[in-house]
Design an enzyme around this catalytic site. Structure first.
Site, PDB file in Angstrom:
ATOM      1  N   GLY A  24       5.530  43.349 -10.058  1.00 13.31           N
ATOM      2  CA  GLY A  24       6.480  43.814 -11.085  1.00 13.31           C
ATOM      3  C   GLY A  24       6.409  45.305 -11.387  1.00 13.31           C
ATOM      4  CE1 TYR A 166       9.436  39.962   3.705  1.00 18.26           C
ATOM      5  CE2 TYR A 166      11.579  39.544   4.720  1.00 18.26           C
ATOM      6  CZ  TYR A 166      10.822  39.857   3.611  1.00 18.26           C
ATOM      7  OH  TYR A 166      11.441  40.080   2.396  1.00 18.26           O
TER       8      TYR A 166
HETATM    9  P1  NAD Z   1       9.134  46.760  -3.529  1.00 18.01           P
HETATM   10  O1  NAD Z   1       8.149  47.198  -2.514  1.00 18.01           O
HETATM   11  O2  NAD Z   1      10.127  47.726  -4.003  1.00 18.01           O
HETATM   12  O3  NAD Z   1       8.323  46.118  -4.751  1.00 18.01           O
HETATM   13  C1  NAD Z   1       7.348  45.143  -4.456  1.00 18.01           C
HETATM   14  C2  NAD Z   1       6.200  45.211  -5.429  1.00 18.01           C
HETATM   15  O4  NAD Z   1       5.215  44.298  -4.941  1.00 18.01           O
HETATM   16  C3  NAD Z   1       5.542  46.592  -5.490  1.00 18.01           C
HETATM   17  O5  NAD Z   1       5.307  46.957  -6.823  1.00 18.01           O
HETATM   18  C4  NAD Z   1       4.225  46.396  -4.731  1.00 18.01           C
HETATM   19  O6  NAD Z   1       3.172  47.224  -5.197  1.00 18.01           O
HETATM   20  C5  NAD Z   1       3.945  44.925  -4.992  1.00 18.01           C
HETATM   21  N1  NAD Z   1       3.039  44.371  -3.993  1.00 18.01           N
HETATM   22  C6  NAD Z   1       3.072  44.555  -2.639  1.00 18.01           C
HETATM   23  N2  NAD Z   1       2.027  43.938  -2.071  1.00 18.01           N
HETATM   24  C7  NAD Z   1       1.312  43.362  -3.070  1.00 18.01           C
HETATM   25  C8  NAD Z   1       0.120  42.601  -3.104  1.00 18.01           C
HETATM   26  N3  NAD Z   1      -0.566  42.319  -1.998  1.00 18.01           N
HETATM   27  N4  NAD Z   1      -0.318  42.164  -4.308  1.00 18.01           N
HETATM   28  C9  NAD Z   1       0.360  42.458  -5.443  1.00 18.01           C
HETATM   29  N5  NAD Z   1       1.471  43.202  -5.465  1.00 18.01           N
HETATM   30  C10 NAD Z   1       1.950  43.640  -4.294  1.00 18.01           C
HETATM   31  O7  NAD Z   1       9.883  45.453  -2.937  1.00 18.01           O
HETATM   32  P2  NAD Z   1      11.225  44.709  -3.411  1.00 18.01           P
HETATM   33  O8  NAD Z   1      12.294  45.084  -2.483  1.00 18.01           O
HETATM   34  O9  NAD Z   1      11.404  44.819  -4.869  1.00 18.01           O
HETATM   35  O10 NAD Z   1      10.798  43.221  -3.015  1.00 18.01           O
HETATM   36  C11 NAD Z   1      10.524  42.216  -3.968  1.00 18.01           C
HETATM   37  C12 NAD Z   1      10.618  40.874  -3.273  1.00 18.01           C
HETATM   38  O11 NAD Z   1      11.937  40.677  -2.767  1.00 18.01           O
HETATM   39  C13 NAD Z   1       9.687  40.728  -2.068  1.00 18.01           C
HETATM   40  O12 NAD Z   1       9.168  39.429  -2.030  1.00 18.01           O
HETATM   41  C14 NAD Z   1      10.597  40.983  -0.894  1.00 18.01           C
HETATM   42  O13 NAD Z   1      10.115  40.373   0.268  1.00 18.01           O
HETATM   43  C15 NAD Z   1      11.876  40.342  -1.399  1.00 18.01           C
HETATM   44  N6  NAD Z   1      13.083  40.803  -0.726  1.00 18.01           N
HETATM   45  C16 NAD Z   1      13.501  42.092  -0.824  1.00 18.01           C
HETATM   46  C17 NAD Z   1      14.658  42.481  -0.170  1.00 18.01           C
HETATM   47  C18 NAD Z   1      15.193  43.889  -0.232  1.00 18.01           C
HETATM   48  O14 NAD Z   1      16.158  44.200   0.491  1.00 18.01           O
HETATM   49  N7  NAD Z   1      14.639  44.778  -1.050  1.00 18.01           N
HETATM   50  C19 NAD Z   1      15.398  41.548   0.575  1.00 18.01           C
HETATM   51  C20 NAD Z   1      14.950  40.245   0.649  1.00 18.01           C
HETATM   52  C21 NAD Z   1      13.792  39.882  -0.010  1.00 18.01           C
END
Ligand code: NAD
Length: 265
Positions: A24, A166
């Site tokens: 978050g 993934y």
């Molecule tokens: P982001 O990298 O912008 O934010 C993700 C957060 O997760 C970061 O604050 C990071 O520090 C934290 N994080 C990463 N590894 C971690 C760990 N091992 N332990 C605890 N925290 C950890 O990513 P986002 O785009 O906001 O992605 C959020 C979710 O949405 C993820 O599960 C991602 O796979 C999924 N998702 C994102 C997209 C996209 O296009 N952005 C698309 C499909 C799915």
């Protein structure tokens, strides 16, 4: 309505409830934390990054909701357990858990190594397994039920080139969501899954940077019926809905939020 019986309490969202949001500190998870705090939900963010906390605490201050950051790597079951204990110590209960933390680096499968696979599965799939175990124990102790929302990806529904492991991990999250939803329905715990499409977050920016990255994003947008990327707040709306009493009869479901990119039956 025939029978007139519904668990939906209009206007009463979740003031005073306690939510955990993994990952978050930025991106989609940050938008979820803001949304919850604005609505009076106490929020604990479990993240390896300590960013955005001041803003989140200020948002909570306005609505009377408390905010806590717990430095946690979701790939470590021990760390997630310890974080869960801390949340229950601080807030006294646990109602909502959003398994959002995720990570990937887009690379053709043949150019990846076992350490990459372990990292991707460790965060995206095992992180969700760890969070769910700790969430369920907290919710079962409370006896008021609860809601778990897992953040997977459309990659887990249709496959995504350059994201093979993934996609496998996110497909695992989807199947895990359904199996757990069946196991805990009688305890009034709902478990659902949101699959974002391409969303404008730091993760996306890190995967598609520079001129080449901009070209790929432009091509991606052309392929999306809405012709634009998703906004983290739009993902947060779906997650908030599934976490709330408004979704009281919904469990084991997978909701894609993707501007129409994939229309999975
Ligand atoms: P982001 O990298 O912008 O934010 C993700 C957060 O997760 C970061 O604050 C990071 O520090 C934290 N994080 C990463 N590894 C971690 C760990 N091992 N332990 C605890 N925290 C950890 O990513 P986002 O785009 O906001 O992605 C959020 C979710 O949405 C993820 O599960 C991602 O796979 C999924 N998702 C994102 C997209 C996209 O296009 N952005 C698309 C499909 C799915």
């Amino acid at each position: 309505m025939p029978g007139g019986k519904t668990a939906v309490k209009e206007g009463a969202f979740m003031v005073g409830r306690v939510a955990v949001v993994t990952g978050g500190s930025r991106g989609i998870g940050f938008a979820v934390a803001v949304r919850f705090l604005r609505e009076g939900v106490h929020v604990a963010v479990l993240d390896i990054r300590d960013e955005g906390g001041e803003h989140l605490a200020a948002v909570g201050h306005k609505s009377g909701a408390r905010f806590l950051h717990v430095m946690t790597d979701v790939a470590s079951y021990r760390q997630v357990r310890e974080a869960g204990d801390k949340v229950r110590e601080e807030f006294g209960r646990l109602d909502i858990w959003v398994n959002n933390a995720g990570w990937d680096r887009i690379t053709p499968f043949l150019s990846t190594a076992p350490s990459d696979w372990e990292k991707v599965v460790g965060i995206n799939l095992m992180g969700t397994v760890h969070g769910t175990r700790v969430a369920l124990e907290g919710m079962l102790d409370g006896k008021d039920g609860g809601a778990i929302v897992n953040v997977a990806s459309d990659a887990g529904r249709v496959g995504s080139s350059g994201e093979a492991v993934y996609s496998a991990a996110k497909g695992g999250v989807i199947a895990f969501t359904k199996a757990i939803a069946r196991e805990v329905a009688r305890q009034n715990i709902r478990v659902n899954c949101v699959c974002p499409g391409p969303t404008d977050t730091p993760l996306l920016a890190e995967n598609f940077h520079g001129e080449e990255g901009a070209k790929i994003i432009a091509a991606m947008q052309r392929g999306i019926p809405f012709k634009r990327l998703g906004d983290p707040e739009e993902m947060a709306s779906a997650i908030r809905f599934l976490a709330s009493d408004e979704a009281s009869y919904i469990t084991g479901q997978v909701l894609s939020v993707n501007g129409g990119l994939n229309m999975v039956g």
